[in-house]
Design a protein around this motif. Structure first.
Motif, PDB file in Angstrom:
ATOM      1  N   LEU A   1       0.824  -1.219   0.000  1.00 29.85           N
ATOM      2  CA  LEU A   1       0.000   0.000   0.000  1.00 29.85           C
ATOM      3  C   LEU A   1       0.858   1.269   0.000  1.00 29.85           C
ATOM      4  CD1 LEU A   1      -2.852  -0.965   2.498  1.00 29.85           C
ATOM      5  CD2 LEU A   1      -3.038  -0.694   0.016  1.00 29.85           C
ATOM      6  N   ASN A   2       1.767   1.363  -0.966  1.00 25.80           N
ATOM      7  CA  ASN A   2       2.710   2.474  -0.961  1.00 25.80           C
ATOM      8  C   ASN A   2       2.444   3.511  -2.045  1.00 25.80           C
ATOM      9  OD1 ASN A   2       4.928   3.864   0.126  1.00 25.80           O
ATOM     10  ND2 ASN A   2       6.287   3.045  -1.442  1.00 25.80           N
ATOM     11  N   TYR A   3       1.314   3.383  -2.750  1.00 29.46           N
ATOM     12  CA  TYR A   3       0.909   4.412  -3.712  1.00 29.46           C
ATOM     13  C   TYR A   3      -0.452   4.964  -3.289  1.00 29.46           C
ATOM     14  CZ  TYR A   3       4.585   3.319  -7.129  1.00 29.46           C
ATOM     15  OH  TYR A   3       5.788   3.145  -7.770  1.00 29.46           O
ATOM     16  N   ARG A   4      -0.586   6.265  -3.345  1.00 27.53           N
ATOM     17  CA  ARG A   4      -1.818   6.904  -2.883  1.00 27.53           C
ATOM     18  C   ARG A   4      -3.042   6.389  -3.634  1.00 27.53           C
ATOM     19  NH1 ARG A   4       2.339  10.367  -2.681  1.00 27.53           N
ATOM     20  NH2 ARG A   4       2.675  11.520  -0.733  1.00 27.53           N
ATOM     21  N   LYS A   5      -2.950   6.356  -4.973  1.00 25.43           N
ATOM     22  CA  LYS A   5      -4.117   5.956  -5.754  1.00 25.43           C
ATOM     23  C   LYS A   5      -4.420   4.467  -5.613  1.00 25.43           C
ATOM     24  CE  LYS A   5      -3.605   9.694  -9.131  1.00 25.43           C
ATOM     25  NZ  LYS A   5      -3.275  10.042 -10.536  1.00 25.43           N
ATOM     26  N   HIS A   6      -3.388   3.664  -5.328  1.00 20.50           N
ATOM     27  CA  HIS A   6      -3.634   2.239  -5.081  1.00 20.50           C
ATOM     28  C   HIS A   6      -4.353   2.052  -3.747  1.00 20.50           C
ATOM     29  CE1 HIS A   6      -3.225  -2.041  -4.826  1.00 20.50           C
ATOM     30  NE2 HIS A   6      -2.315  -1.991  -3.863  1.00 20.50           N
ATOM     31  N   ALA A   7      -3.942   2.795  -2.718  1.00 18.44           N
ATOM     32  CA  ALA A   7      -4.657   2.737  -1.440  1.00 18.44           C
ATOM     33  C   ALA A   7      -6.108   3.189  -1.636  1.00 18.44           C
ATOM     34  CB  ALA A   7      -3.951   3.608  -0.399  1.00 18.44           C
ATOM     35  N   ASP A   8      -6.285   4.224  -2.456  1.00 13.63           N
ATOM     36  CA  ASP A   8      -7.640   4.726  -2.711  1.00 13.63           C
ATOM     37  C   ASP A   8      -8.514   3.664  -3.368  1.00 13.63           C
ATOM     38  OD1 ASP A   8      -6.811   7.180  -1.713  1.00 13.63           O
ATOM     39  OD2 ASP A   8      -6.539   8.099  -3.702  1.00 13.63           O
TER      40      ASP A   8
ATOM     41  N   GLU B   1       1.301  -6.936 -10.174  1.00 13.40           N
ATOM     42  CA  GLU B   1       1.678  -5.687  -9.510  1.00 13.40           C
ATOM     43  C   GLU B   1       3.040  -5.235 -10.046  1.00 13.40           C
ATOM     44  OE1 GLU B   1       1.700  -5.697  -5.252  1.00 13.40           O
ATOM     45  OE2 GLU B   1      -0.356  -6.430  -5.055  1.00 13.40           O
ATOM     46  N   VAL B   2       3.049  -4.256 -10.929  1.00 13.89           N
ATOM     47  CA  VAL B   2       4.328  -3.711 -11.397  1.00 13.89           C
ATOM     48  C   VAL B   2       4.987  -2.974 -10.230  1.00 13.89           C
ATOM     49  CG1 VAL B   2       3.260  -1.574 -12.290  1.00 13.89           C
ATOM     50  CG2 VAL B   2       5.509  -2.290 -13.118  1.00 13.89           C
ATOM     51  N   GLU B   3       6.283  -3.199 -10.033  1.00 12.32           N
ATOM     52  CA  GLU B   3       6.976  -2.562  -8.908  1.00 12.32           C
ATOM     53  C   GLU B   3       8.420  -2.224  -9.280  1.00 12.32           C
ATOM     54  OE1 GLU B   3       6.433  -3.947  -5.019  1.00 12.32           O
ATOM     55  OE2 GLU B   3       4.359  -4.608  -5.360  1.00 12.32           O
ATOM     56  N   LEU B   4       8.873  -1.089  -8.778  1.00 12.67           N
ATOM     57  CA  LEU B   4      10.285  -0.718  -8.865  1.00 12.67           C
ATOM     58  C   LEU B   4      11.054  -1.491  -7.803  1.00 12.67           C
ATOM     59  CD1 LEU B   4      12.670   1.099  -9.778  1.00 12.67           C
ATOM     60  CD2 LEU B   4      11.914   2.745  -8.032  1.00 12.67           C
ATOM     61  N   GLY B   5      12.095  -2.196  -8.235  1.00 11.84           N
ATOM     62  CA  GLY B   5      12.950  -2.920  -7.303  1.00 11.84           C
ATOM     63  C   GLY B   5      14.271  -2.196  -7.104  1.00 11.84           C
TER      64      GLY B   5
ATOM     65  N   THR C   1       9.125  -1.880  -4.019  1.00  8.55           N
ATOM     66  CA  THR C   1       8.667  -0.648  -3.382  1.00  8.55           C
ATOM     67  C   THR C   1       7.165  -0.386  -3.449  1.00  8.55           C
ATOM     68  OG1 THR C   1       9.209   0.527  -5.432  1.00  8.55           O
ATOM     69  CG2 THR C   1      10.898   0.486  -3.708  1.00  8.55           C
ATOM     70  N   GLY C   2       6.380  -1.376  -3.892  1.00  6.72           N
ATOM     71  CA  GLY C   2       4.937  -1.196  -3.934  1.00  6.72           C
ATOM     72  C   GLY C   2       4.433  -0.990  -5.349  1.00  6.72           C
ATOM     73  N   THR C   3       3.111  -1.092  -5.513  1.00  7.17           N
ATOM     74  CA  THR C   3       2.496  -1.014  -6.841  1.00  7.17           C
ATOM     75  C   THR C   3       1.482   0.123  -6.907  1.00  7.17           C
ATOM     76  OG1 THR C   3       1.587  -2.395  -8.631  1.00  7.17           O
ATOM     77  CG2 THR C   3       0.478  -2.519  -6.506  1.00  7.17           C
ATOM     78  N   PRO C   4       1.306   0.719  -8.084  1.00  7.78           N
ATOM     79  CA  PRO C   4       0.303   1.770  -8.237  1.00  7.78           C
ATOM     80  C   PRO C   4      -1.096   1.206  -8.479  1.00  7.78           C
ATOM     81  CG  PRO C   4       1.513   1.519 -10.273  1.00  7.78           C
ATOM     82  CD  PRO C   4       2.150   0.578  -9.282  1.00  7.78           C
TER      83      PRO C   4
END
Length: 296
Positions: free
Chosen positions: A93-100, A139-143, A255-258
């Protein structure tokens, strides 16, 4: 400035290097031009840091160009860009719009969970969907790959401890993820962390907190965002984790997904991954990672 990869051979995983002319099978090159001090796999390069990268670049320059065999991407049997990290740490849950989209409040501190090395696989590798899940999500994520030991690191120094960056797909079996209060089952099935195709050194990424990232499923775009939407940025994540545990070279942090995951859709619109589907996750400057899904 260099991009590393892992080439899978029948009996081993070897170092590959992407250049403007093509991909070099470094194991093959070293067999023809011996050099005992040169790293021979990606983990050795990471542990060697900038000195190892410089040594490899210098070695390639000294070898006669006509004696180097350059491979195309289609010639490669890809392994994971990171082969044996001591830790795989993920941020939820590290992207605002994903949490939304999931109806979740923004976390006050990073939500951390872990994966294991059994989840690692490479570009173009087929991934078997476990019979235990009916709700497999992408879940695309920056590693981020740690390059220097980090303990109690301040935020303004954190990115100096990064060796490089990778494109990752934090595959998630949603029905298993929420079978208990812990997410482990849904996150740690075999091949649930494809990473690659390349490990890109940090000097090629000006700002990891400002990178476009996308997911494409069967040719249809599903996720399209930017790491600037992170709640906790890359430097903050490293600093936070280092307060509680020592990060060592080769550690992988996802680092989380959008927004745009299947779980974020209303239930009547959710179509989870199935055998035959092809998923590409891509991140600016790092490249596109593609996997096809098959029956277990």
């Amino acid at each position: 400035m260099m991009k590393f990869l892992t080439i899978q051979k029948e009996d081993k995983e070897v170092l590959g290097i992407q250049t403007d002319k093509g991909i070099i099978d470094f194991d093959e090159l070293l067999q023809n031009h011996r050099n005992a001090t040169i790293p021979t796999d990606v983990m050795e390069v990471i542990h060697g840091g900038k000195d190892a990268v410089k040594e490899i670049a210098s070695y390639i320059e000294q070898v006669e160009t006509e004696s180097i065999r350059y491979l195309k991407e289609g010639d490669i049997h890809w392994g994971p860009a990171i082969t044996s990290p001591s830790k795989i740490i993920c941020v939820g849950l590290n992207y605002r719009k994903h949490a939304d989209e999931t109806g979740s409040p923004y976390p006050e501190t990073p939500i951390l969970f872990n994966k294991f090395n059994n989840t690692l696989t490479g570009h173009k590798q087929a991934i078997k969907i476990p019979k235990t899940t009916k709700k497999l999500d992408y879940e695309v994520e920056l590693g981020m790959v740690i390059g220097k030991t980090a303990k109690n690191i301040p935020v303004n120094e954190a990115l100096n401890h990064v060796f490089g960056y990778v494109t990752g797909n934090d595959l998630s079996a949603r029905d298993l993820q929420f079978v208990s209060s812990q997410w482990l089952l849904g996150k740690s099935c075999d091949d649930f962390s494809p990473v690659g195709p390349y490990l890109v050194t940090s000097d090629e990424v000006e700002d990891p907190n400002n990178l476009q990232l996308k997911t494409i499923v069967n040719g249809e775009e599903k996720q399209n965002s930017n790491t600037s939407d992170m709640i906790f940025h890359c430097d903050e994540i490293i600093s936070y984790i280092s307060k509680y545990m020592t990060l060592t070279p080769g550690d992988l942090i996802l680092t989380g997904t959008p927004e745009g995951v299947i779980m974020g859709e209303s239930e009547d619109k959710q179509v989870f991954l199935k055998p035959g589907d092809e998923v590409t996750v891509e991140i600016e400057k790092l490249g596109s990672l593609t996997n096809k899904f098959v029956y277990e």
